[in-house]
Design a protein around this motif. Structure first.
Motif, short mmCIF file in Angstrom:
data_model
loop_
_atom_site.label_atom_id
_atom_site.label_comp_id
_atom_site.label_asym_id
_atom_site.label_seq_id
_atom_site.Cartn_x
_atom_site.Cartn_y
_atom_site.Cartn_z
N HIS A 145 -22.27 26.73 33.62
CA HIS A 145 -22.10 25.85 32.46
C HIS A 145 -23.09 24.69 32.44
O HIS A 145 -23.63 24.35 31.39
N TYR A 146 -23.32 24.09 33.61
CA TYR A 146 -24.16 22.89 33.67
C TYR A 146 -25.56 23.16 34.22
O TYR A 146 -26.45 22.34 34.03
N GLY A 147 -25.72 24.27 34.92
CA GLY A 147 -27.02 24.55 35.54
C GLY A 147 -27.36 23.60 36.67
O GLY A 147 -28.53 23.46 37.06
N CYS A 148 -26.33 22.92 37.20
CA CYS A 148 -26.57 21.95 38.27
C CYS A 148 -26.69 22.64 39.62
O CYS A 148 -26.41 23.84 39.76
N SER A 149 -27.09 21.88 40.62
CA SER A 149 -27.21 22.40 41.99
C SER A 149 -25.84 22.35 42.65
O SER A 149 -25.30 21.27 42.89
N VAL A 150 -25.27 23.52 42.92
CA VAL A 150 -23.91 23.60 43.46
C VAL A 150 -23.94 24.14 44.89
O VAL A 150 -24.60 25.14 45.18
N SER A 151 -23.21 23.46 45.77
CA SER A 151 -22.96 23.94 47.12
C SER A 151 -21.47 24.24 47.24
O SER A 151 -20.64 23.50 46.69
N ALA A 152 -21.13 25.31 47.93
CA ALA A 152 -19.73 25.72 48.07
C ALA A 152 -19.39 25.81 49.55
O ALA A 152 -20.09 26.49 50.31
N LEU A 153 -18.29 25.15 49.95
CA LEU A 153 -17.90 25.09 51.35
C LEU A 153 -16.42 25.45 51.49
O LEU A 153 -15.59 24.96 50.72
N ASP A 154 -16.10 26.27 52.47
CA ASP A 154 -14.70 26.57 52.78
C ASP A 154 -14.61 26.95 54.25
O ASP A 154 -15.55 27.54 54.80
N ASN A 155 -13.49 26.60 54.89
CA ASN A 155 -13.36 26.91 56.31
C ASN A 155 -12.75 28.28 56.55
O ASN A 155 -12.60 28.69 57.70
N ASN A 156 -12.42 29.00 55.48
CA ASN A 156 -11.85 30.34 55.61
C ASN A 156 -12.93 31.37 55.31
O ASN A 156 -13.41 31.46 54.18
N SER A 157 -13.31 32.15 56.30
CA SER A 157 -14.42 33.09 56.13
C SER A 157 -14.10 34.18 55.10
O SER A 157 -15.00 34.67 54.41
N THR A 158 -12.82 34.54 54.97
CA THR A 158 -12.44 35.52 53.95
C THR A 158 -12.71 34.97 52.56
O THR A 158 -13.25 35.66 51.68
N MET A 159 -12.33 33.72 52.34
CA MET A 159 -12.60 33.07 51.06
C MET A 159 -14.10 33.00 50.79
O MET A 159 -14.56 33.29 49.68
N VAL A 160 -14.86 32.62 51.79
CA VAL A 160 -16.30 32.47 51.60
C VAL A 160 -16.96 33.82 51.30
O VAL A 160 -17.85 33.91 50.44
N ASP A 161 -16.51 34.88 51.96
CA ASP A 161 -17.04 36.22 51.67
C ASP A 161 -16.78 36.59 50.20
O ASP A 161 -17.66 37.12 49.52
N LYS A 162 -15.58 36.27 49.73
CA LYS A 162 -15.23 36.61 48.34
C LYS A 162 -16.01 35.73 47.35
O LYS A 162 -16.41 36.20 46.29
N ALA A 163 -16.23 34.47 47.72
CA ALA A 163 -17.05 33.59 46.88
C ALA A 163 -18.48 34.11 46.81
O ALA A 163 -19.08 34.16 45.73
N HIS A 164 -19.00 34.49 47.96
CA HIS A 164 -20.38 34.99 48.01
C HIS A 164 -20.53 36.26 47.16
O HIS A 164 -21.53 36.42 46.44
N GLN A 165 -19.53 37.13 47.21
CA GLN A 165 -19.56 38.34 46.38
C GLN A 165 -19.56 37.98 44.90
O GLN A 165 -20.29 38.58 44.11
N ARG A 166 -18.76 36.99 44.54
CA ARG A 166 -18.72 36.55 43.14
C ARG A 166 -20.08 36.03 42.71
O ARG A 166 -20.61 36.40 41.65
N PHE A 167 -20.67 35.14 43.53
CA PHE A 167 -21.95 34.54 43.17
C PHE A 167 -23.06 35.59 43.09
O PHE A 167 -23.91 35.56 42.19
N SER A 168 -23.05 36.53 44.02
CA SER A 168 -24.07 37.59 44.04
C SER A 168 -23.97 38.47 42.80
O SER A 168 -24.98 38.81 42.18
N SER A 169 -22.73 38.83 42.43
CA SER A 169 -22.54 39.70 41.27
C SER A 169 -22.98 39.03 39.98
O SER A 169 -23.40 39.69 39.03
N LEU A 170 -22.90 37.68 39.95
CA LEU A 170 -23.30 36.93 38.76
C LEU A 170 -24.74 36.43 38.83
O LEU A 170 -25.23 35.83 37.88
N GLY A 171 -25.38 36.66 39.98
CA GLY A 171 -26.75 36.20 40.16
C GLY A 171 -26.89 34.70 40.19
O GLY A 171 -27.86 34.14 39.67
N LEU A 172 -25.91 34.02 40.83
CA LEU A 172 -25.91 32.55 40.85
C LEU A 172 -26.47 32.01 42.16
O LEU A 172 -26.04 32.44 43.24
N PRO A 173 -27.41 31.07 42.09
CA PRO A 173 -28.04 30.51 43.30
C PRO A 173 -27.19 29.39 43.91
O PRO A 173 -27.57 28.22 43.91
N ILE A 174 -26.03 29.75 44.44
CA ILE A 174 -25.12 28.76 45.01
C ILE A 174 -25.15 28.85 46.52
O ILE A 174 -24.92 29.92 47.10
#
Length: 236
Positions: A57-86
């Motif tokens: 929406h904003y095109g801003c520089s986003v960093s994503a942090l979580d201490n749960n590796s399962t959550m981070v894997d799922k986030a990474h899959q989401r970002f990769s499927s959408l082609g987002l540089p997060i």
């Protein structure tokens, strides 16, 4: 295996689990000046629903942090499927892996309550720029509980502490935030439609014990709807 509430959220891959979900997040940030130059940390990003929206929406520089590796894997899959540089990391917001004064905004959606507040809030302040802002949606104790009731809630959610609004304000001030605006979350204030409902990224194996945890969560929320509330804190 005995699962925790956070294990449950991770294995179900719940996005937008915080009160008000993505629609409340949109409402909060719509009033802010966010553009392509803005650097933003989604602290406790979960499956990345909010981080993905912010980048798209904003095109801003986003960093994503979580201490749960399962959550981070799922986030990474989401970002990769959408082609987002997060930039996505496994890490603890009590000790975030970022240099001082890196972010304009830190967003925490029902995350700080699950950490040691005395450690987390000063670290968030550290990674914010001089005029940076923290937006936190957090659990608040509305009125006193019996020791038994309090222990049940704290043990179930693994909360290191259960704060009143005034205790939250003290913690933010102690960390160096000078202006703190507080809004009480009203469940009917933001109507969550289909577009903004929580989404799910299920793990392959879902144990029956996880369903029991979800049921107990709903029971606690219903039983203590007068005792537990939520606040939106805007700190700068």
């Amino acid at each position: 295996m005995k699962y925790t509430y956070l294990d449950c959220l991770a294995l179900f891959g719940v996005g937008g689990a915080h009160p008000g979900g993505l629609q409340l997040t949109k409402k909060i940030l719509a009033e802010e000046k966010i553009n392509k130059e803005t650097t933003l940390l989604d602290a406790g990003c979960g499956t990345g629903q909010t981080a993905a929206y912010l980048q798209q929406h904003y095109g801003c520089s986003v960093s994503a942090l979580d201490n749960n590796s399962t959550m981070v894997d799922k986030a990474h899959q989401r970002f990769s499927s959408l082609g987002l540089p997060i930039d996505t990391k496994v890490g603890d917001i009590e000790n975030p892996p970022y240099p001082d004064k890196q972010f304009d905004i830190v967003l925490s959606e029902s995350v700080i309550s699950f950490t040691r507040v005395s450690a987390t809030i000063p670290e968030i302040k550290r990674v914010l720029k001089q005029n940076g802002r923290l937006f936190a949606i957090e659990t608040v104790l509305e009125q006193p509980l019996s020791e038994e009731e309090r222990s049940h809630i704290v043990d179930f959610y693994r909360f290191p502490q259960l704060f009143t609004e005034e205790e939250w304000l003290t913690a933010f001030r102690d960390a160096g935030f000078q202006r703190i605006d507080v809004t009480k979350y009203q469940p009917g204030l933001v109507k969550v439609d289909e577009q903004h409902a929580a989404d799910y990224s299920l793990s392959e194996t879902i144990d029956d014990g996880l369903l029991e945890i979800l049921e107990e969560h709903e029971e606690i929320m219903q039983q203590h709807k007068e005792n537990l509330g939520f606040r939106i804190f805007r700190c700068s």
